[in-house]
Design an enzyme around this catalytic site. Sequence first.
Site, PDB file in Angstrom:
ATOM      1  N   LYS A 110      65.570  13.739   4.139  1.00  0.00           N
ATOM      2  CA  LYS A 110      64.676  13.240   5.193  1.00  0.00           C
ATOM      3  C   LYS A 110      64.153  11.835   4.860  1.00  0.00           C
ATOM      4  O   LYS A 110      63.953  11.020   5.749  1.00  0.00           O
ATOM      5  CB  LYS A 110      63.540  14.225   5.445  1.00  0.00           C
ATOM      6  CG  LYS A 110      62.327  14.064   4.574  1.00  0.00           C
ATOM      7  CD  LYS A 110      61.169  14.920   5.059  1.00  0.00           C
ATOM      8  CE  LYS A 110      60.084  15.049   3.998  1.00  0.00           C
ATOM      9  NZ  LYS A 110      59.495  13.810   3.529  1.00  0.00           N
ATOM     10  N   ARG A 165      65.767  24.236   1.790  1.00  0.00           N
ATOM     11  CA  ARG A 165      65.868  23.191   2.813  1.00  0.00           C
ATOM     12  C   ARG A 165      67.045  22.260   2.491  1.00  0.00           C
ATOM     13  O   ARG A 165      67.148  21.748   1.391  1.00  0.00           O
ATOM     14  CB  ARG A 165      64.540  22.403   2.884  1.00  0.00           C
ATOM     15  CG  ARG A 165      63.419  23.245   3.489  1.00  0.00           C
ATOM     16  CD  ARG A 165      62.107  22.508   3.555  1.00  0.00           C
ATOM     17  NE  ARG A 165      61.388  22.509   2.294  1.00  0.00           N
ATOM     18  CZ  ARG A 165      60.134  22.059   2.130  1.00  0.00           C
ATOM     19  NH1 ARG A 165      59.474  21.571   3.163  1.00  0.00           N
ATOM     20  NH2 ARG A 165      59.542  22.092   0.958  1.00  0.00           N
ATOM     21  N   TYR A 203      75.049  12.772 -12.080  1.00  0.00           N
ATOM     22  CA  TYR A 203      75.923  13.954 -12.062  1.00  0.00           C
ATOM     23  C   TYR A 203      76.583  14.096 -10.693  1.00  0.00           C
ATOM     24  O   TYR A 203      75.892  14.121  -9.677  1.00  0.00           O
ATOM     25  CB  TYR A 203      75.113  15.222 -12.331  1.00  0.00           C
ATOM     26  CG  TYR A 203      74.547  15.297 -13.723  1.00  0.00           C
ATOM     27  CD1 TYR A 203      75.339  15.738 -14.784  1.00  0.00           C
ATOM     28  CD2 TYR A 203      73.236  14.923 -13.980  1.00  0.00           C
ATOM     29  CE1 TYR A 203      74.823  15.809 -16.067  1.00  0.00           C
ATOM     30  CE2 TYR A 203      72.715  14.985 -15.263  1.00  0.00           C
ATOM     31  CZ  TYR A 203      73.506  15.435 -16.295  1.00  0.00           C
ATOM     32  OH  TYR A 203      72.990  15.497 -17.556  1.00  0.00           O
ATOM     33  N   GLY A 263      78.400  16.414  -7.830  1.00  0.00           N
ATOM     34  CA  GLY A 263      78.094  17.806  -7.472  1.00  0.00           C
ATOM     35  C   GLY A 263      78.439  18.110  -6.036  1.00  0.00           C
ATOM     36  O   GLY A 263      79.328  17.496  -5.437  1.00  0.00           O
ATOM     37  N   LYS A 286      68.445  23.398  -5.755  1.00  0.00           N
ATOM     38  CA  LYS A 286      68.568  23.070  -7.175  1.00  0.00           C
ATOM     39  C   LYS A 286      67.917  24.191  -7.972  1.00  0.00           C
ATOM     40  O   LYS A 286      67.226  25.045  -7.385  1.00  0.00           O
ATOM     41  CB  LYS A 286      67.926  21.715  -7.486  1.00  0.00           C
ATOM     42  CG  LYS A 286      66.413  21.679  -7.330  1.00  0.00           C
ATOM     43  CD  LYS A 286      65.869  20.354  -7.830  1.00  0.00           C
ATOM     44  CE  LYS A 286      64.353  20.316  -7.717  1.00  0.00           C
ATOM     45  NZ  LYS A 286      63.769  19.076  -8.181  1.00  0.00           N
ATOM     46  N   CYS A 307      63.247  16.462   0.409  1.00  0.00           N
ATOM     47  CA  CYS A 307      62.859  15.051   0.272  1.00  0.00           C
ATOM     48  C   CYS A 307      63.986  14.046   0.499  1.00  0.00           C
ATOM     49  O   CYS A 307      63.916  13.247   1.427  1.00  0.00           O
ATOM     50  CB  CYS A 307      62.214  14.831  -1.091  1.00  0.00           C
ATOM     51  SG  CYS A 307      60.638  15.683  -1.208  1.00  0.00           S
ATOM     52  N   GLU A 360      53.389  10.998  -3.929  1.00  0.00           N
ATOM     53  CA  GLU A 360      53.624  11.955  -5.013  1.00  0.00           C
ATOM     54  C   GLU A 360      55.090  11.904  -5.455  1.00  0.00           C
ATOM     55  O   GLU A 360      55.978  11.840  -4.624  1.00  0.00           O
ATOM     56  CB  GLU A 360      53.256  13.367  -4.534  1.00  0.00           C
ATOM     57  CG  GLU A 360      53.403  14.430  -5.596  1.00  0.00           C
ATOM     58  CD  GLU A 360      52.713  14.048  -6.901  1.00  0.00           C
ATOM     59  OE1 GLU A 360      51.514  13.741  -6.900  1.00  0.00           O
ATOM     60  OE2 GLU A 360      53.393  14.036  -7.944  1.00  0.00           O
ATOM     61  N   PHE A 361      55.295  11.985  -6.768  1.00  0.00           N
ATOM     62  CA  PHE A 361      56.661  11.885  -7.307  1.00  0.00           C
ATOM     63  C   PHE A 361      57.112  13.159  -8.014  1.00  0.00           C
ATOM     64  O   PHE A 361      58.141  13.153  -8.685  1.00  0.00           O
ATOM     65  CB  PHE A 361      56.751  10.689  -8.264  1.00  0.00           C
ATOM     66  CG  PHE A 361      56.559   9.373  -7.573  1.00  0.00           C
ATOM     67  CD1 PHE A 361      57.644   8.696  -7.019  1.00  0.00           C
ATOM     68  CD2 PHE A 361      55.300   8.810  -7.439  1.00  0.00           C
ATOM     69  CE1 PHE A 361      57.464   7.490  -6.353  1.00  0.00           C
ATOM     70  CE2 PHE A 361      55.117   7.597  -6.774  1.00  0.00           C
ATOM     71  CZ  PHE A 361      56.205   6.937  -6.231  1.00  0.00           C
TER      72      PHE A 361
END
Length: 452
Positions: free
Chosen positions: A269, A334, A257, A259, A327, A266, A154-155
């Site tokens: 890990k 996490r 960007y 930051g 975000k 994701c 999954e994306f």
Amino acid sequence: MNVTIFGSGYVGLVTGTCLAEMGNDVVCVDVDQRKIEMLERGEIPIYEPGLESMVHENTAAGRLRFTTDIADGVAHGLFQFIAVGTPPDEDGSADLQYVLAVARSIGEHMEDYKVIIDKSTVPVGTADRVREAVSETLTRRGAEVEFDVVSNPEFLKEGAAIDDFMKPDRVIVGTDNPRTTELLRALYAPFNRNHDRLIAMDIRSAELTKYAANAMLATKISFMNELSNLADRLGADIEAVRNGIGSDPRIGYSFIYPGAGYGGSCFPKDVKALERTARDVGYEAELLSAVEAVNDRQKSVLFNKLHAHFGGALAGKTIALWGLAFKPNTDDMREAPARVLMESLWQAGARVRAFDPEAMEETHRIYGDRDDLELVEGPEAALEGADALVVITEWHPFRSPDFALVKEHLKQPVVFDGRNIYDPDYMAGQGFTYYAIGRPPVGDAVTDRRAG
Ligand SMILES: NC(=O)c1ccc[n+]([C@@H]2O[C@H](COP(=O)([O-])OP(=O)(O)OC[C@H]3O[C@@H](n4cnc5c(N)ncnc54)[C@H](O)[C@@H]3O)[C@@H](O)[C@H]2O)c1
């Protein structure tokens, strides 16, 4: 079509809901009773824009239901999605215990042909282990039932998960059997109306594709953060550099960007797990180690700037924090950079007054009640009597605040911008001392170029 999803977290719940939205009959199974009870009451355990109303509509239409009953779930779907967590093990590798537990559950209860789909992010070779786990369980039962295992990573991005699932850039399907490719093609056909986005390949390549995508994105971020630290030390402006390099179509503007470091469930890990996979096959993935090390260091940059500004005297100071989630548009904490910053501030004896539009409950769940953390009702309340403002998550409402009000509420007009969302000239004009990432500070800034 009948679909069962194991795991009702960010990925499972979004996958199940979007498949139900297209008319499929979906059952979501989770071992977390509390979560399933919430979902049955129509409460959504995570924050994801657009998800709540879609869950309500599809449950009301009878196309989506939730259960902890594994046998019920296995009996229901031709398609059995595994969308459970794959957290990092102590050695950095992906912990497959939840994935393999689901595989054994499917083997335990299946009575007819199933397509078992790995949607969790899993290391190369996991489909073989899932196949083995199902086969062993079937053998123990003395049952002979046909099944196929597919890799369908999954994306989706948290915060835009519904949109990403409904209009995917690609649907990766890794199979070793053309029959299953066609079944998956039929399931995903409604998401491919505009043009065919399904990319079929062998299973191991599909498994590796997911890690390759996340490692590439993490590399872009760490590259820009590395350059921002150089810009800090050289007196250059990383935002000018970003514009300058993004204009090259081979580089492009997206995902470059600078930051406060990447977080979330994701990138950290998956980079670690890919590094570990490499080591297991006798290859030292040096670039990946560097991407991770640069990111770890980046999470301290804001603290270092604060420390330098206050001459090391942070004890007793109150720092206002705008943003906690890793975000915007999620409540996910996490590996959030805000956690590293808060923990360093506490260590230095400072207090934090924080506001986040969605992640306050999660922050409270993690840290509980403590004297040096105050979670407040809104952005202005965070500023009240604070010695400085730090912006760490670029939620929309933080992008264009009333700076006169900000100045009025702060004890001193000092802003640390961990996402480069403000204009340094404007901030100088408003009388702020302003620090950003990889940009020359303005106002009464302490110029310690090593602090970046
Ligand atoms: N979160 C993302 O943005 C994202 C994006 C792409 C891929 N992924 C990958 O998808 C997978 C799931 O991630 P997530 O963020 O949805 O995780 P999550 O932690 O939000 O949800 C996982 C769920 O699985 C449940 N579960 C555990 N064992 C189970 C079992 N035996 N049977 C049924 N349910 C069980 C848990 O209770 C939990 O509700 C991970 O491999 C992750 O890397 C996540």
